[in-house]
Design a protein around this motif. Structure first.
Motif, short mmCIF file in Angstrom:
data_model
loop_
_atom_site.label_atom_id
_atom_site.label_comp_id
_atom_site.label_asym_id
_atom_site.label_seq_id
_atom_site.Cartn_x
_atom_site.Cartn_y
_atom_site.Cartn_z
N GLU B 235 34.68 36.61 25.18
CA GLU B 235 34.94 38.03 24.93
C GLU B 235 33.61 38.77 24.87
N ARG B 236 32.64 38.18 24.18
CA ARG B 236 31.35 38.82 23.99
C ARG B 236 30.63 38.94 25.34
N ALA B 237 30.68 37.85 26.11
CA ALA B 237 29.95 37.85 27.38
C ALA B 237 30.52 38.85 28.36
N ALA B 238 31.84 39.07 28.29
CA ALA B 238 32.48 39.89 29.32
C ALA B 238 32.58 41.36 28.93
N ARG B 239 32.00 41.74 27.81
CA ARG B 239 32.10 43.13 27.40
C ARG B 239 31.58 44.09 28.45
N CYS B 241 31.43 43.64 31.61
CA CYS B 241 32.09 43.52 32.93
C CYS B 241 33.00 44.72 33.19
N ILE B 242 32.85 45.29 34.39
CA ILE B 242 33.68 46.44 34.74
C ILE B 242 34.85 46.06 35.63
N ALA B 243 35.09 44.76 35.78
CA ALA B 243 36.26 44.28 36.53
C ALA B 243 36.24 44.72 37.99
N CYS B 244 35.05 44.76 38.59
CA CYS B 244 35.00 45.04 40.02
C CYS B 244 34.85 43.72 40.77
N GLY B 245 34.74 43.79 42.08
CA GLY B 245 34.67 42.56 42.86
C GLY B 245 33.28 42.27 43.38
N THR B 246 32.26 42.94 42.84
CA THR B 246 30.91 42.78 43.39
C THR B 246 30.45 41.32 43.38
N CYS B 247 30.62 40.64 42.25
CA CYS B 247 30.10 39.26 42.17
C CYS B 247 30.80 38.37 43.17
N ARG B 298 38.92 36.20 32.43
CA ARG B 298 38.62 36.24 33.88
C ARG B 298 37.19 35.74 34.15
N TRP B 299 36.28 36.14 33.29
CA TRP B 299 34.89 35.68 33.43
C TRP B 299 34.81 34.17 33.20
N ARG B 300 35.56 33.70 32.20
CA ARG B 300 35.60 32.26 31.92
C ARG B 300 36.15 31.51 33.13
N GLN B 301 37.17 32.06 33.78
CA GLN B 301 37.73 31.42 34.98
C GLN B 301 36.68 31.33 36.07
N ARG B 302 35.90 32.41 36.24
CA ARG B 302 34.90 32.42 37.30
C ARG B 302 33.90 31.27 37.11
N LEU B 303 33.43 31.13 35.86
CA LEU B 303 32.44 30.08 35.60
C LEU B 303 33.07 28.69 35.68
N ASN B 304 34.27 28.57 35.12
CA ASN B 304 34.94 27.27 35.16
C ASN B 304 35.27 26.85 36.59
N HIS B 305 35.73 27.81 37.38
CA HIS B 305 36.08 27.50 38.76
C HIS B 305 34.86 26.97 39.51
N LYS B 306 33.74 27.62 39.29
CA LYS B 306 32.54 27.28 40.06
C LYS B 306 31.88 25.99 39.57
#
Lengths: 448, 672
Positions: B235-239, B241-247, B298-306
């Protein structure tokens, strides 16, 4: 069967028949078109009439959709000013058409193909005459090939449309700590006058300022001055995890302007906000009231009445000076870079719809694909929804990973709003929003 | 790739430029870095254009579009009257040389190959990749502080990467060496000239490697991601994040995609579009439920997926360390810092952090390897309204040859197309034992189901499938079966119920417990009546309690006549065997029916809240998690294990599901 050859019959010379779409209000123009029919007025059958309750209901998405689905011309028409069945729908529509035409113009769109008219229920002859003239004109112009080419562009060429490196500037240096800001934020959180403070912290790896918020007085030391960071903290006011109010915000000129627009629109209450003003040259002015913050930071806006950076104004001048077909090519090149990441939308302090039109699919007004028609519609609609609201903070431009000149469309519409309606977005928290407002004597010279 | 068969030769910058022209003259398309406004971008060179950005910094965007374009047509649809013609777009046959790309970008197509090639092959990706040749240029130093290729095991010097490696020499030239036969072919096209052999490149490479620090330990990060799945960190890390698709869109290996279609008049086009796990809509169910409800998840998923799921599944890290997600993020999200945080204190683990599932034997991949995205054309043979908003369509194949080659198994699903609108995922609602047709039952909820509802008998629609695993019905032989369903979740279970009833002698006692909000919401009313008449099965139906007059919750009164209030608390064996209609929540009714766990299998399907409570009830009755099966319905787009949307942790529900035991689900991350 004889084998004698004879010259194949010459096919009759085909004349081009334009496809036209008319979006009309049901009370006046549709009734006028009916009258034209019942009084046996002849007019060409090229036009497809789409009846809507009011000109105020003619969303620009309809017009874009018509063009991208193959219309060669679109006409919008409704009751004369003052005659609207709903009192003011056509006054609002008039403002919109004025802005929309200016937007189409900067894109290099062929403005002859988008026409506007006031036609009352009694003006059957005017309807027939208008459609006759419009059809003739479009027949003479031929098919709108520029638009058809764009609409057929369903896959992007392999890296032909390359993002430029412009904007690849070295990372913004870390914002410096500011003891005055830290203590002001610390005191406010400790005293409970705010429940959270929106500000800038430093990203660990690149040491860049990033938008963030804190809820503990002890965390105040983490806040830094934004420096040259592009981005606008006002967008965090709609963050789903930041519901606490009153909330503090570190505000610069750009944030103040954005807050003004949000206040105009009734989206925020001043009592919910505590402003920690910081100047562009890095001085903390402490907690200021709304008007005091506005006055103190106005100097940071310099002599930029519309908020845009001089470089943006210069580029806009340059593009506007190009011939229309070159402008069209310029924007096709720009839009071809767009990868539809929505960083422009999501970084914008003004884009705050719970569900964006781009994310709705019932109906799907424009393609979600990052292709010709999808990107064209997306950028037009985004810019138009921000007309009169865009404060020129440049957050979208800084956010775009492929360097599309998104800010230029905002600047063009800001100019349009100012030129026609003397509107300056974010200048005055109490003036009405541009597109929610109208004057009965708003001027234009293009509606027939 | 074979080992280099000839030693490096020295070429000048001018040689490299002439080489590009020679490659173009030989019919290759050349994508290379060009200098642009003081930065570098990859572009396809036009005739006479030189790779002006060769060896100069890292391009702003990756060359991902060369193998995975942002939007790509996968099907065209044309309507004539009521008939549709479906056609595959021509595959891109171009031979492309990626000339002078960095080692991080050069690694990307290889990392993605197992994903696009497991089981189902994606012809669009594979054809593009087959046409690729790669000339890597080594880095002398990192482009900036965002570079972290060394942390993901990529050699910044580019030794052995791609078909040819160019190592920049201090005098501005390059040492060129082939890494493969394809590389030899490319080098053979070098314009003729005297070229000395290069000296020892190791010192140059060692300097390049020393310049890129290792920021975190990949294995420790993998362990840390598992250990800190439920942690306030996210939660803290994703504060910011603007939920765009740039990354995701700037990432060379992010490959998730959406499938959308556009209809213009009678001509339609179905496209794959890039999609991103940061978008809230990515996993949003049409019901409004979202398994990843906030940006932290969502951020956690990105890191876990990768760094966890992909390595455990495909053996490679889904990251090349190019740093673009750091560099380009408008909000300053910091993947390196977060990986460092989770890696700190975590000891590297050997083996997967998430146990693999074992539900249902794998089903062999079916037909359609040419274009797996092309559906069968089906004709609607029957339309049945189940409730005011739920409808069943019976479908028959239009092409008898396709019908003859088609088979499916109990519990599999498919994607149903309303041509011009899109596809929706449902389980096949009829049993394979009822031959000649398939049925689907759906509630009108979104764009596709609304369009499906407009179809009438004789109309055409599409079906892709069957996909996924199946219920292991042969291992249930001789056992008692308890089917428990809520609301619209009976249709995904109807297939297995029909199968078991059609093979009634194979199974012991069968009971069906089915609940809905009101009696109107019960689907398959005719079939329920038929089941109620059968002596060999125990059917119990439930509807919700009557709402309280003040609108706050439910009362303890029956809402409809003929639906008895369930005695509370309901004791074991206390239910009247003749009374089938009860006012109760499904878990309450299950408790009252009191199925014995001995030699019994329970099959459970319904909304998440019903599943949770019913599972608790079953456990209290003595059922173990291995005895309970369910079928998951996640949001899906491809059904082929490519689009990255249905995943729960490392599990692709479309391939390893949809059938799971409760035990397997308990081992998955709580993201359902």
């Amino acid at each position: 069967m004889s084998t004698a050859t004879s010259a194949p019959a010459q096919p009759p010379a085909t004349t081009f028949e334009p496809k036209l779409v008319a979006f009309v209000c049901k009370w006046c123009t549709y009734a006028g078109a009916d009258l034209a029919g019942t009084s046996r007025q002849l007019y060409p059958p090229n036009v497809r009439v789409i009846k809507l309750p009011c000109t105020g209901r003619i969303d620009i998405a309809f017009i874009i959709r018509a063009f991208s689905q193959g219309a060669d011309g679109v006409i919008v028409s409704g009751c004369h000013p003052g005659d609207c069945h709903y009192s003011a729908g056509n006054f609002r529509a008039r403002r919109r058409w004025t802005l929309f035409r200016d937007l189409l113009d900067i894109l290099g769109f062929d403005l002859r193909r988008f026409q506007c008219a006031w036609i009352s229920a009694a003006e059957g002859a005017k309807w027939a005459g208008t459609i006759r003239a419009f059809t003739e004109e479009m027949r003479a112009l031929g098919p709108y090939t520029a638009m058809r080419e764009l609409a057929a562009e369903h896959s992007t060429p392999r890296l032909a449309a390359t993002p430029p490196a412009a904007g690849d500037a070295p990372p913004v240096a870390a914002g410096s700590a500011c003891p005055e800001l830290t203590s002001a934020v610390h005191d406010a959180l400790a005293a409970g006058t705010v429940k959270a403070v929106i500000g800038w912290t430093v990203s660990p790896t690149l040491r860049r300022p990033r938008p963030d918020w804190i809820t503990d007085a002890d965390e105040a030391v983490r806040l830094v001055l934004p420096g040259a960071a592009e981005g606008n903290l006002a967008r965090l006011l709609r963050h789903p995890q930041l519901k606490a109010r009153p909330v503090g915000m570190v505000v610069r000129f750009a944030e103040m302007q954005a807050l003004n627009v949000l206040r105009q629109e009734g989206q925020i209450a001043p009592a919910d906000l505590v402003l920690f003003a910081v100047t562009g040259d890095g001085r903390s002015l402490g907690v200021l009231g709304w008007d005091a913050a506005l006055a103190a930071l106005a100097a940071d806006g310099g002599n930029r009445p519309l908020g845009f950076a001089p470089a943006v104004d210069h580029e806009l001048d340059r593009v506007l000076a190009l011939p229309a077909d070159e402008r069209w090519r310029y924007w096709r090149g720009q839009f071809a870079r767009c990868i539809r990441c929505y960083a422009c939308r999501n970084s914008c302090p003004m884009c705050g719809c719970e569900v964006c039109l781009a994310d709705k699919n019932q109906p799907q007004w424009f393609p979600t694909a990052a292709d010709g028609p999808g990107n064209f519609a997306w950028h037009i609609i985004r810019a138009f929804h921000l007309a009169g609201r865009c404060v020129g903070c440049g957050a979208c431009q800084a956010a775009c990973p492929t360097g599309v000149a998104v800010n230029l469309l905002g600047a063009a519409l800001a100019r349009s709003g100012h030129a026609h309606f003397q509107h300056r977005a974010g200048a005055d928290p109490l003036s009405p929003p541009l597109q929610a407002d109208f004057r009965t004597d708003d001027r234009e010279a293009f509606i027939k | 790739m074979s080992t280099a068969t000839r030693s490096a030769i020295v070429i000048s910058r001018a040689d490299a430029e002439r080489w590009c022209a020679a490659l173009q003259a030989a019919g290759r398309r050349v994508v290379a870095p060009v200098s642009n406004d003081g930065g570098v971008a990859y572009a396809e060179l036009t005739a006479g254009q030189v790779p002006s950005g060769l060896g100069q910094g890292l391009a702003r965007q990756s060359p991902k579009e060369t193998w995975f374009p942002r939007t790509e047509p996968i099907l065209t649809l044309d309507r004539q009257g009521h008939e549709w013609t479906l056609a595959d777009p021509a595959l891109d046959q171009a031979r492309v040389v990626l000339f002078g790309i960095r080692a991080c970008d050069a690694a990307a197509p290889e990392i993605l190959a197992p994903l696009f090639g497991w089981d189902w092959h994606d012809p669009f990706f594979e054809r593009r990749r087959a046409g690729l040749a790669v000339v890597t240029v080594g880095c002398a130093k990192p482009a900036d502080a965002a570079c972290f290729c060394a942390s993901v095991g990529i050699d910044p010097a580019g030794a052995g990467a791609g078909d040819v490696t160019l190592t920049p020499l201090p005098d501005g030239g390059f040492a060129a060496e082939a890494n493969s036969a394809a590389g030899e072919e490319l080098l053979a096209l070098l314009p003729t000239g005297e070229r000395p052999a290069a000296g020892d490149l190791e010192p140059i490479r060692a300097a390049a490697r020393a310049a890129v620090p290792v920021r975190f330990d990949r294995e420790a990060a993998r362990a840390g991601l598992a250990a800190r799945f439920s942690d306030p960190l996210w939660e803290r890390a994703a504060r910011a994040c603007i939920a765009c698709g740039t990354c995701a869109f700037s990432c060379p290996v992010c490959h998730c995609f959406d499938i959308q279609e556009e209809l213009c008049g009678c001509h339609g086009i179905r496209q794959k579009n890039w999609d991103a796990c940061a978008f809230p809509h990515f996993t949003l169910h049409t019901s409004g439920h979202n398994p990843r409800p906030d940006q932290g998840a969502r951020w956690r998923q990105r890191l876990n997926h990768k760094f966890r799921y992909y390595p455990e599944k495909f053996g490679q890290t889904l990251c090349t360390g190019c740093g673009r997600c750091l560099r380009l993020c408008p909000a300053g999200m910091d993947i390196v810092a977060d990986l460092k945080t989770v890696a700190a204190g975590a000891s590297p683990v050997v083996g997967p952090t998430v146990p693999a599932t074992s539900a249902g034997p794998a089903v062999p991949a079916a037909q359609r390897q040419d274009n797996p995205y092309r559906p069968y054309r089906m004709r609607v043979a029957q339309v049945r309204d189940e409730t005011p908003d739920v409808r069943t369509l019976r479908l028959e194949f239009i092409d008898p040859a396709e019908a003859a080659g088609f088979s499916f198994q109990v519990g599999q699903f498919g994607l149903y197309s309303a041509f011009g609108e899109g596809e929706s995922t449902f389980c096949v609602a009829s049993s394979p034992s009822r031959e000649g047709y398939i049925e689907c039952t759906f509630r009108q909820a979104g764009r596709v189901t609304r369009a499906l509802r407009r179809l009438d008998v004789g109309d055409e629609m599409g079906f892709r499938g069957p996909y996924g695993n199946r219920f292991p019905v042969e291992t249930w032989k001789g056992k008692n079966l308890v089917f428990i369903a809520g609301g619209i979740a009976l249709p995904p279970m109807r297939c297995v119920i029909q199968w078991c009833l059609d093979h009634r002698a194979d199974y012991g006692a069968i009971s069906i417990i089915y609940g809905a909000r009101t009696s109107r919401d019960l689907v398959y009313k005719d079939e329920l009546a038929e089941w109620a008449r059968r002596e060999d099965l125990d059917l119990r139906l439930a509807i919700d309690w009557k709402p309280r007059p003040d609108g706050k919750g439910l009362s303890d009164q029956p809402a409809e006549e003929g639906w008895l209030a369930l005695p509370q608390p309901a004791g074991a064996g206390g239910l009247d065997p003749k009374q089938r209609r009860w006012t109760a929540f499904v878990p309450q009714l299950v408790e009252a029916v009191h199925p014995s766990p001995a030699n019994t299998v329970a099959v459970l399907c319904g909304p998440p809240v019903m599943i949770n409570f019913t599972l608790k009830t079953l456990k209290s009755l003595g059922f173990t998690a291995d005895q309970v099966f369910t079928t998951l319905e996640n949001r899906m787009k491809c059904g082929l294990g490519k689009c990255g949307r249905c995943n729960v942790g490392p599990v692709y529900v479309c391939k390893e599901g949809p059938v799971f035991t409760a035990a397997e689900i308990e081992r998955l991350p709580p993201e359902m």
